[in-house]
Design a protein around this motif. Structure first.
Motif, PDB file in Angstrom:
ATOM      1  N   VAL A 195      35.666 -17.730  34.842  1.00 45.72           N
ATOM      2  CA  VAL A 195      36.009 -17.525  36.259  1.00 45.72           C
ATOM      3  C   VAL A 195      37.307 -16.733  36.373  1.00 45.72           C
ATOM      4  O   VAL A 195      37.423 -15.801  37.181  1.00 45.72           O
ATOM      5  CB  VAL A 195      36.131 -18.880  36.989  1.00 45.72           C
ATOM      6  N   LEU A 196      38.290 -17.104  35.557  1.00 41.07           N
ATOM      7  CA  LEU A 196      39.547 -16.351  35.558  1.00 41.07           C
ATOM      8  C   LEU A 196      39.317 -14.914  35.104  1.00 41.07           C
ATOM      9  O   LEU A 196      39.855 -13.972  35.693  1.00 41.07           O
ATOM     10  CB  LEU A 196      40.561 -17.040  34.646  1.00 41.07           C
ATOM     11  N   GLU A 197      38.515 -14.739  34.063  1.00 40.70           N
ATOM     12  CA  GLU A 197      38.228 -13.391  33.562  1.00 40.70           C
ATOM     13  C   GLU A 197      37.532 -12.550  34.629  1.00 40.70           C
ATOM     14  O   GLU A 197      37.909 -11.392  34.874  1.00 40.70           O
ATOM     15  CB  GLU A 197      37.359 -13.477  32.311  1.00 40.70           C
ATOM     16  N   ALA A 198      36.502 -13.115  35.264  1.00 33.90           N
ATOM     17  CA  ALA A 198      35.765 -12.364  36.288  1.00 33.90           C
ATOM     18  C   ALA A 198      36.670 -12.024  37.466  1.00 33.90           C
ATOM     19  O   ALA A 198      36.569 -10.937  38.047  1.00 33.90           O
ATOM     20  CB  ALA A 198      34.557 -13.173  36.761  1.00 33.90           C
ATOM     21  N   SER A 199      37.566 -12.934  37.822  1.00 33.80           N
ATOM     22  CA  SER A 199      38.502 -12.669  38.925  1.00 33.80           C
ATOM     23  C   SER A 199      39.439 -11.528  38.581  1.00 33.80           C
ATOM     24  O   SER A 199      39.743 -10.674  39.433  1.00 33.80           O
ATOM     25  CB  SER A 199      39.305 -13.937  39.246  1.00 33.80           C
ATOM     26  N   LEU A 200      39.909 -11.490  37.336  1.00 33.24           N
ATOM     27  CA  LEU A 200      40.786 -10.398  36.910  1.00 33.24           C
ATOM     28  C   LEU A 200      40.045  -9.064  36.903  1.00 33.24           C
ATOM     29  O   LEU A 200      40.602  -8.029  37.274  1.00 33.24           O
ATOM     30  CB  LEU A 200      41.355 -10.698  35.526  1.00 33.24           C
ATOM     31  N   ARG A 201      38.785  -9.089  36.490  1.00 34.66           N
ATOM     32  CA  ARG A 201      37.997  -7.853  36.507  1.00 34.66           C
ATOM     33  C   ARG A 201      37.766  -7.385  37.931  1.00 34.66           C
ATOM     34  O   ARG A 201      37.882  -6.188  38.239  1.00 34.66           O
ATOM     35  CB  ARG A 201      36.660  -8.085  35.805  1.00 34.66           C
TER      36      ARG A 201
ATOM     37  N   LYS B 182      33.840 -13.109  46.817  1.00 32.04           N
ATOM     38  CA  LYS B 182      35.070 -12.324  46.911  1.00 32.04           C
ATOM     39  C   LYS B 182      35.722 -12.094  45.552  1.00 32.04           C
ATOM     40  O   LYS B 182      36.148 -10.970  45.237  1.00 32.04           O
ATOM     41  CB  LYS B 182      36.059 -13.027  47.838  1.00 32.04           C
ATOM     42  N   TYR B 183      35.815 -13.140  44.738  1.00 27.24           N
ATOM     43  CA  TYR B 183      36.584 -13.039  43.496  1.00 27.24           C
ATOM     44  C   TYR B 183      35.730 -12.790  42.247  1.00 27.24           C
ATOM     45  O   TYR B 183      36.251 -12.298  41.245  1.00 27.24           O
ATOM     46  CB  TYR B 183      37.414 -14.312  43.297  1.00 27.24           C
ATOM     47  N   LEU B 184      34.448 -13.136  42.319  1.00 28.39           N
ATOM     48  CA  LEU B 184      33.591 -12.961  41.148  1.00 28.39           C
ATOM     49  C   LEU B 184      32.525 -11.897  41.347  1.00 28.39           C
ATOM     50  O   LEU B 184      31.909 -11.451  40.381  1.00 28.39           O
ATOM     51  CB  LEU B 184      32.910 -14.287  40.783  1.00 28.39           C
TER      52      LEU B 184
ATOM     53  N   GLY C 207      39.604  -7.919  40.507  1.00 33.55           N
ATOM     54  CA  GLY C 207      40.861  -7.434  41.061  1.00 33.55           C
ATOM     55  C   GLY C 207      41.383  -6.179  40.390  1.00 33.55           C
ATOM     56  O   GLY C 207      42.413  -5.638  40.810  1.00 33.55           O
ATOM     57  N   GLY C 208      40.712  -5.712  39.339  1.00 35.88           N
ATOM     58  CA  GLY C 208      41.142  -4.501  38.668  1.00 35.88           C
ATOM     59  C   GLY C 208      42.278  -4.707  37.679  1.00 35.88           C
ATOM     60  O   GLY C 208      42.876  -3.737  37.203  1.00 35.88           O
TER      61      GLY C 208
END
Length: 270
Positions: free
Chosen positions: A233-239, A215-217, A241-242
């Motif tokens: 992980v934080l970076e991939a989640s931000l990507r 879902k997030y990555l 989520g747009g």
């Protein structure tokens, strides 16, 4: 295919080398000036004769590729300065110190072992990283609250309801309060690596971790497990989520609300 780059600060005689998944070899960083980007999960080792100069190079790189894990090779005669280095650097929440007194300091396996021993991030470090990446300090306190809740830490601020936090987060992007808690748990789980099940805050059921990774990555659990660190992980989640794009330093369109529309209970809590 794993690509490598090299970057040398000639006046200060400092050098950065990179390790990317699957972390078998160290490769020189030759250029980040051409729009190239370090792969998610990369480790960057700084080494050279002048430790402070190398630390400056690592700090500069952290602004261009904040998802990379910064490692500093410290000569044996400077090991006594390690506590001071951790106090003065803005990378203190993330920096990995690698002793240069051991044979083959740039050996990939040795660097990876040092990274795995890095202390787990606290909620404040996770929140600070996201707020800096989005260039939005107003989000730091609300995010810290959600990470504390999700990871089982004692709250440091007066909490509001999940709905209240979600309304605030909706002003910046699609993730709700529960999404941010899940992202925090996934980041800590990834940081713990093989030791995740030994740490209560980092432990995630395999099914839950698999769902979160997808879902997030946007990747499988296997792809998650083969990478080091929590920043990526934080970076991939931000990507996903747009919030940001994959381009170096690129940000999604500014979604910050005007001062008139900001909820005062949270922004005034800073």
């Amino acid at each position: 295919m794993v690509r490598t780059w090299s970057e040398v600060g000639h006046p200060l005689r400092s050098e950065l080398v990179a390790l990317a998944p699957p972390y078998r070899t160290c490769g020189s960083i030759w250029s980040l000036e051409r729009g190239e980007s370090l792969p998610l999960g990369s480790v960057v080792l700084g080494r050279g004769d002048a430790t402070i100069a190398v630390l400056a190079e690592l700090t500069a790189l952290s602004y261009r590729s904040p998802w990379a894990i910064p490692c500093l090779a410290v000569p044996a005669h400077e090991e006594i300065l390690q506590p001071l280095l951790m106090l003065v650097t803005e990378l203190r929440d993330r920096l990995v110190l690698v002793a240069r007194g051991v044979p083959r300091v740039d050996d990939a396996a040795h660097v990876v072992a040092c990274v795995r021993r890095r202390p787990a991030p606290r909620p404040a470090a996770l929140a600070r990283w996201v707020a800096r990446r989005l260039r939005c300090r107003d989000l730091e306190v609300p995010l810290r609250s959600q990470f504390e809740e999700g990871l089982g830490f004692e709250p440091t601020t007066s909490g509001l309801s999940v709905a209240s936090y979600s309304r605030l987060f909706a002003l910046y992007g699609p993730y709700t309060a529960r999404d941010w808690r899940a992202v925090g748990r996934l980041a800590l789980h990834a940081a713990a690596g093989p030791r995740a099940e030994e740490q209560r805050a980092a432990a995630l059921p395999f099914r839950t971790a698999t769902e979160y990774a997808k879902k997030y990555l946007g990747m499988s659990y296997h792809a998650l497990a083969e990478r080091l660190g929590w920043e990526w992980v934080l970076e991939a989640s931000l990507r996903t989520g747009g919030y940001v794009s994959a381009s170096v330093g690129a940000l999604a369109p500014d979604r910050r609300p005007s001062a008139r529309s900001r909820p005062s209970p949270l922004t005034s809590a800073r």
